[in-house]
Design a protein around this motif. Structure first.
Motif, PDB file in Angstrom:
ATOM      1  N   ALA A   1      12.301   8.427  -3.804  1.00 26.70           N
ATOM      2  CA  ALA A   1      11.404   8.982  -4.817  1.00 26.70           C
ATOM      3  C   ALA A   1      10.403   7.959  -5.345  1.00 26.70           C
ATOM      4  O   ALA A   1       9.218   8.260  -5.510  1.00 26.70           O
ATOM      5  CB  ALA A   1      12.222   9.551  -5.971  1.00 26.70           C
ATOM      6  N   MET A   2      10.850   6.730  -5.623  1.00 27.34           N
ATOM      7  CA  MET A   2       9.949   5.749  -6.214  1.00 27.34           C
ATOM      8  C   MET A   2       8.898   5.279  -5.217  1.00 27.34           C
ATOM      9  O   MET A   2       7.776   4.961  -5.591  1.00 27.34           O
ATOM     10  CB  MET A   2      10.739   4.567  -6.763  1.00 27.34           C
ATOM     11  CG  MET A   2      11.632   4.916  -7.949  1.00 27.34           C
ATOM     12  SD  MET A   2      10.760   5.715  -9.332  1.00 27.34           S
ATOM     13  CE  MET A   2      11.237   7.435  -9.114  1.00 27.34           C
ATOM     14  N   GLY A   3       9.254   5.242  -3.933  1.00 29.85           N
ATOM     15  CA  GLY A   3       8.254   4.908  -2.928  1.00 29.85           C
ATOM     16  C   GLY A   3       7.148   5.952  -2.867  1.00 29.85           C
ATOM     17  O   GLY A   3       5.965   5.626  -2.744  1.00 29.85           O
ATOM     18  N   VAL A   4       7.535   7.230  -2.952  1.00 30.59           N
ATOM     19  CA  VAL A   4       6.542   8.309  -2.936  1.00 30.59           C
ATOM     20  C   VAL A   4       5.672   8.261  -4.185  1.00 30.59           C
ATOM     21  O   VAL A   4       4.453   8.479  -4.115  1.00 30.59           O
ATOM     22  CB  VAL A   4       7.253   9.670  -2.805  1.00 30.59           C
ATOM     23  CG1 VAL A   4       6.276  10.821  -3.063  1.00 30.59           C
ATOM     24  CG2 VAL A   4       7.878   9.810  -1.426  1.00 30.59           C
ATOM     25  N   MET A   5       6.278   7.986  -5.343  1.00 32.41           N
ATOM     26  CA  MET A   5       5.492   7.874  -6.575  1.00 32.41           C
ATOM     27  C   MET A   5       4.419   6.788  -6.444  1.00 32.41           C
ATOM     28  O   MET A   5       3.319   6.915  -6.968  1.00 32.41           O
ATOM     29  CB  MET A   5       6.410   7.560  -7.751  1.00 32.41           C
ATOM     30  CG  MET A   5       7.268   8.721  -8.200  1.00 32.41           C
ATOM     31  SD  MET A   5       6.290  10.027  -8.987  1.00 32.41           S
ATOM     32  CE  MET A   5       7.593  11.135  -9.503  1.00 32.41           C
ATOM     33  N   PHE A   6       4.749   5.713  -5.737  1.00 34.77           N
ATOM     34  CA  PHE A   6       3.808   4.607  -5.576  1.00 34.77           C
ATOM     35  C   PHE A   6       2.560   5.049  -4.819  1.00 34.77           C
ATOM     36  O   PHE A   6       1.430   4.866  -5.290  1.00 34.77           O
ATOM     37  CB  PHE A   6       4.502   3.447  -4.847  1.00 34.77           C
ATOM     38  CG  PHE A   6       3.582   2.298  -4.532  1.00 34.77           C
ATOM     39  CD1 PHE A   6       3.230   1.396  -5.508  1.00 34.77           C
ATOM     40  CD2 PHE A   6       3.079   2.124  -3.253  1.00 34.77           C
ATOM     41  CE1 PHE A   6       2.380   0.333  -5.227  1.00 34.77           C
ATOM     42  CE2 PHE A   6       2.233   1.078  -2.961  1.00 34.77           C
ATOM     43  CZ  PHE A   6       1.879   0.172  -3.953  1.00 34.77           C
ATOM     44  N   PHE A   7       2.730   5.646  -3.623  1.00 32.01           N
ATOM     45  CA  PHE A   7       1.533   5.946  -2.843  1.00 32.01           C
ATOM     46  C   PHE A   7       0.841   7.239  -3.280  1.00 32.01           C
ATOM     47  O   PHE A   7      -0.351   7.412  -3.036  1.00 32.01           O
ATOM     48  CB  PHE A   7       1.824   5.968  -1.336  1.00 32.01           C
ATOM     49  CG  PHE A   7       2.754   7.043  -0.849  1.00 32.01           C
ATOM     50  CD1 PHE A   7       2.382   8.381  -0.829  1.00 32.01           C
ATOM     51  CD2 PHE A   7       3.999   6.711  -0.332  1.00 32.01           C
ATOM     52  CE1 PHE A   7       3.224   9.361  -0.348  1.00 32.01           C
ATOM     53  CE2 PHE A   7       4.857   7.686   0.152  1.00 32.01           C
ATOM     54  CZ  PHE A   7       4.463   9.007   0.148  1.00 32.01           C
ATOM     55  N   SER A   8       1.559   8.141  -3.961  1.00 35.54           N
ATOM     56  CA  SER A   8       0.915   9.386  -4.376  1.00 35.54           C
ATOM     57  C   SER A   8      -0.149   9.141  -5.443  1.00 35.54           C
ATOM     58  O   SER A   8      -1.121   9.901  -5.540  1.00 35.54           O
ATOM     59  CB  SER A   8       1.959  10.381  -4.892  1.00 35.54           C
ATOM     60  OG  SER A   8       2.674   9.850  -5.990  1.00 35.54           O
ATOM     61  N   SER A   9      -0.007   8.078  -6.231  1.00 33.33           N
ATOM     62  CA  SER A   9      -1.028   7.749  -7.225  1.00 33.33           C
ATOM     63  C   SER A   9      -2.353   7.414  -6.552  1.00 33.33           C
ATOM     64  O   SER A   9      -3.419   7.841  -6.999  1.00 33.33           O
ATOM     65  CB  SER A   9      -0.550   6.574  -8.088  1.00 33.33           C
ATOM     66  OG  SER A   9      -1.541   6.191  -9.009  1.00 33.33           O
ATOM     67  N   PHE A  10      -2.314   6.666  -5.446  1.00 34.01           N
ATOM     68  CA  PHE A  10      -3.545   6.344  -4.709  1.00 34.01           C
ATOM     69  C   PHE A  10      -4.122   7.596  -4.058  1.00 34.01           C
ATOM     70  O   PHE A  10      -5.339   7.780  -4.020  1.00 34.01           O
ATOM     71  CB  PHE A  10      -3.259   5.281  -3.648  1.00 34.01           C
ATOM     72  CG  PHE A  10      -2.979   3.922  -4.219  1.00 34.01           C
ATOM     73  CD1 PHE A  10      -4.020   3.092  -4.590  1.00 34.01           C
ATOM     74  CD2 PHE A  10      -1.687   3.484  -4.402  1.00 34.01           C
ATOM     75  CE1 PHE A  10      -3.783   1.844  -5.123  1.00 34.01           C
ATOM     76  CE2 PHE A  10      -1.426   2.236  -4.939  1.00 34.01           C
ATOM     77  CZ  PHE A  10      -2.474   1.415  -5.306  1.00 34.01           C
ATOM     78  N   TYR A  11      -3.260   8.428  -3.532  1.00 38.55           N
ATOM     79  CA  TYR A  11      -3.732   9.671  -2.914  1.00 38.55           C
ATOM     80  C   TYR A  11      -4.491  10.519  -3.927  1.00 38.55           C
ATOM     81  O   TYR A  11      -5.595  11.013  -3.646  1.00 38.55           O
ATOM     82  CB  TYR A  11      -2.548  10.448  -2.346  1.00 38.55           C
ATOM     83  CG  TYR A  11      -2.900  11.859  -1.922  1.00 38.55           C
ATOM     84  CD1 TYR A  11      -3.588  12.101  -0.741  1.00 38.55           C
ATOM     85  CD2 TYR A  11      -2.562  12.951  -2.720  1.00 38.55           C
ATOM     86  CE1 TYR A  11      -3.926  13.396  -0.357  1.00 38.55           C
ATOM     87  CE2 TYR A  11      -2.885  14.246  -2.348  1.00 38.55           C
ATOM     88  CZ  TYR A  11      -3.568  14.459  -1.169  1.00 38.55           C
ATOM     89  OH  TYR A  11      -3.915  15.745  -0.802  1.00 38.55           O
ATOM     90  N   LEU A  12      -3.925  10.680  -5.116  1.00 37.88           N
ATOM     91  CA  LEU A  12      -4.545  11.548  -6.113  1.00 37.88           C
ATOM     92  C   LEU A  12      -5.850  10.959  -6.649  1.00 37.88           C
ATOM     93  O   LEU A  12      -6.840  11.685  -6.834  1.00 37.88           O
ATOM     94  CB  LEU A  12      -3.566  11.798  -7.264  1.00 37.88           C
ATOM     95  CG  LEU A  12      -2.334  12.641  -6.912  1.00 37.88           C
ATOM     96  CD1 LEU A  12      -1.344  12.644  -8.058  1.00 37.88           C
ATOM     97  CD2 LEU A  12      -2.737  14.074  -6.555  1.00 37.88           C
TER      98      LEU A  12
END
Length: 522
Positions: A285-296
């Motif tokens: 979960a924390m890995g996804v939270m990291f890159f999803s911020s850049f995606y958004l």
């Protein structure tokens, strides 16, 4: 029936309020940071941090926090919990101030490490103080309020961070901690009574050093390899040293009569399995939270505040479903509830393996919501299994171990998934950047944020670079999202194989008397 007198402190609820604020500022900081990553990567409005440096900005806090948690709990019991809470708040406030005015990524990483020291001093003694000031009959309710502060921080952190970044410079997401810490210092000094454990444990200094050194070396190798390639000897040397030191740590802990981490507990399957399950889901979960911020913020072009609001479905799902999870465990058993929760998390995380540049944003929000519902149904059955597997006097140790594993897994998730993202992105973008000037090529190869910065200096060619960078990043995100789903799916197998079908005693919401002693090590 005779009603016994309440033995709690007369100002216990006011004291609880102060402790909740102290905890809130520690948890809030990490959730705020998620929406600030894109700004910190900006060379004009931020620090121009690379992806690896941003991973270290997160992990320097988390690894120090996890490494010191046990020993600082013991030190607080020995030297005085109020005194240690005051010291922790002061260190956390100083680290926040230094972070806000950092002039380089290296300074920010160092300041964040100092914040980790403060956070590790704050969290365990808050629970120990609750144990001291509340009557046993009110203790479970008090700890429920304490635990709810974590959910509140998860919910408001991204929104508060986004709102600050809309109007102020990036340092405001750290500076906001300072007035809260100052108020906390005053209120703790006025309200919180001093207390000590009459039989405090001993501090395992060597164990603390080995755990921190081993985790930092391992994380350095993973992050540096993802950023600059795994073909260099220094990367594998760092990983090998990290693994060797961690192996030494395990051997030392098994032989120590005052271990900072009681590794013998992992011989009990009903304890080891839920701890592993917690580690796997937080890794993913924390890995996804990291890159999803850049995606958004970059690929989709949302502002920091809009990004914070898009994280809200995850937080709301936690707040709504976590309190109901215990009733589900009582009805269906821990194995079924946790397996279903993990399956939902797999669906939410796996969605990022299919999200594209133009995917409807409601689908991304739905993925966050499903992930939040799933994770809300993982912790209660996991903690029930941990508590039922241990004798009552070990309840605090069980909570501390699960919290430490959660922090370490989150740090490694950011490191590993971030490295996968960086490696795939670099391979995808190479063909497009081959003909660019050296400076622009290096920036674009390094990260998506670097590509956007380079595009601003290329004129008409900038649009082509941005399109290629977005495509490369989304392709890399697919690999990282798929890996996160696979890791979470391993948690499903663990739950089905080792978690009990029915709780042997009431779930963890009815916190055992030993639970507040989070700092205990034996």
């Amino acid at each position: 029936m005779e009603i016994t007198e309440n033995t709690g402190h007369p100002r216990r609820w006011a004291i609880l309020g102060v402790l909740v604020v102290s905890l809130l500022v520690v948890v809030l900081d990490n959730t705020i940071l998620n929406v600030a990553l894109r700004t910190l990567a900006d060379p004009v409005h931020g620090l121009g941090a690379s992806q690896g440096e941003l991973e270290w900005a997160i992990n320097s806090y988390t690894l120090v926090f996890a490494g010191l948690l046990f020993s600082f709990g013991v030190l607080g019991d020995r030297t005085g919990r109020k005194r240690f809470l005051l010291i922790g708040l002061a260190v956390f406030g100083l680290g926040s101030l230094l972070s806000a005015y950092a002039q380089s990524p290296a300074q920010l990483i160092t300041a964040r490490s100092l914040m980790g020291v403060g956070g590790a001093a704050i969290m365990p003694v808050t629970l120990s103080i609750i144990s001291n000031v509340f009557d046993p009959r009110e203790r479970a309710r008090a700890i429920g309020v304490w635990s709810g502060a974590v959910g509140l921080a998860v919910a408001i952190g991204p929104i508060l961070g986004g709102a600050l970044l809309e109007r102020y410079w990036w340092g405001s997401v750290f500076l906001i901690n300072v007035p809260v810490v100052l108020a906390g210092l005053v209120l703790v000094g006025l309200l919180v009574p001093e207390s000590r454990d009459p039989r405090p444990g001993r501090v395992d200094v060597l164990g603390v050093l080995l755990s921190v050194v081993g985790l930092v070396a391992l994380s350095y190798g993973i992050i540096d390899g993802g950023e600059h390639g795994f073909g260099r000897p220094v990367v594998w040397a760092s990983i090998a040293v990290g693994l060797a030191v961690l192996a030494w740590f395990i051997v030392h802990e098994r032989r120590s009569d005052h271990p900072s981490l009681d590794v013998t507990l992992f011989r009990v399957p009903r304890f080891a399995a839920p701890v592993a399950m917690i580690g796997l889901i937080f890794f993913a979960a924390m890995g996804v939270m990291f890159f999803s911020s850049f995606y958004l913020q970059l690929v989709r072009g949302y502002s920091p505040l809009q990004t914070g609001l898009l994280f809200l479905p995850f937080a709301l799902a936690q707040l709504v479903f976590a309190p109901r999870s215990a009733a589900m465990v009582r009805r269906y058993g821990g194995r079924a509830v946790s397996a279903v929760g993990l399956c939902l998390a797999v669906v939410g995380l796996g969605t990022f393996a299919f999200v594209g540049v133009d995917t409807p944003i409601w689908l991304v929000g739905a993925a966050f919501f499903v992930q939040g519902v799933g994770m809300a149904n993982v912790m209660p059955p996991a903690m029930e299994s941990i508590m039922s597997a241990l004798p009552r006097e070990k309840a605090g140790v069980g909570s501390a171990v699960s919290n430490t594993i959660r922090q370490v897994a989150a740090a490694l998730g950011v490191a590993v998934l971030g490295s996968v993202l960086a490696a795939v992105y670099r391979g995808e973008i190479a063909a497009t950047t081959a003909g660019l000037p050296a400076g622009a090529r290096n920036a674009a190869d390094e990260s998506l944020a670097g590509a956007y910065a380079a595009a601003g200096r290329l004129g008409a060619d900038g649009a082509t670079l941005i399109d290629a960078a977005n495509t490369a990043f989304v392709d890399a995100m697919h690999w990282a999202g798929a890996l996160s789903a696979v890791v979470a799916a391993l948690g499903v197998l663990v739950a089905l194989r080792w978690l009990p079908g029915r709780p042997s005693r009431p779930p963890v919401t009815a916190v055992p008397a030993g639970e507040p002693e989070l700092a205990a090590t034996s």
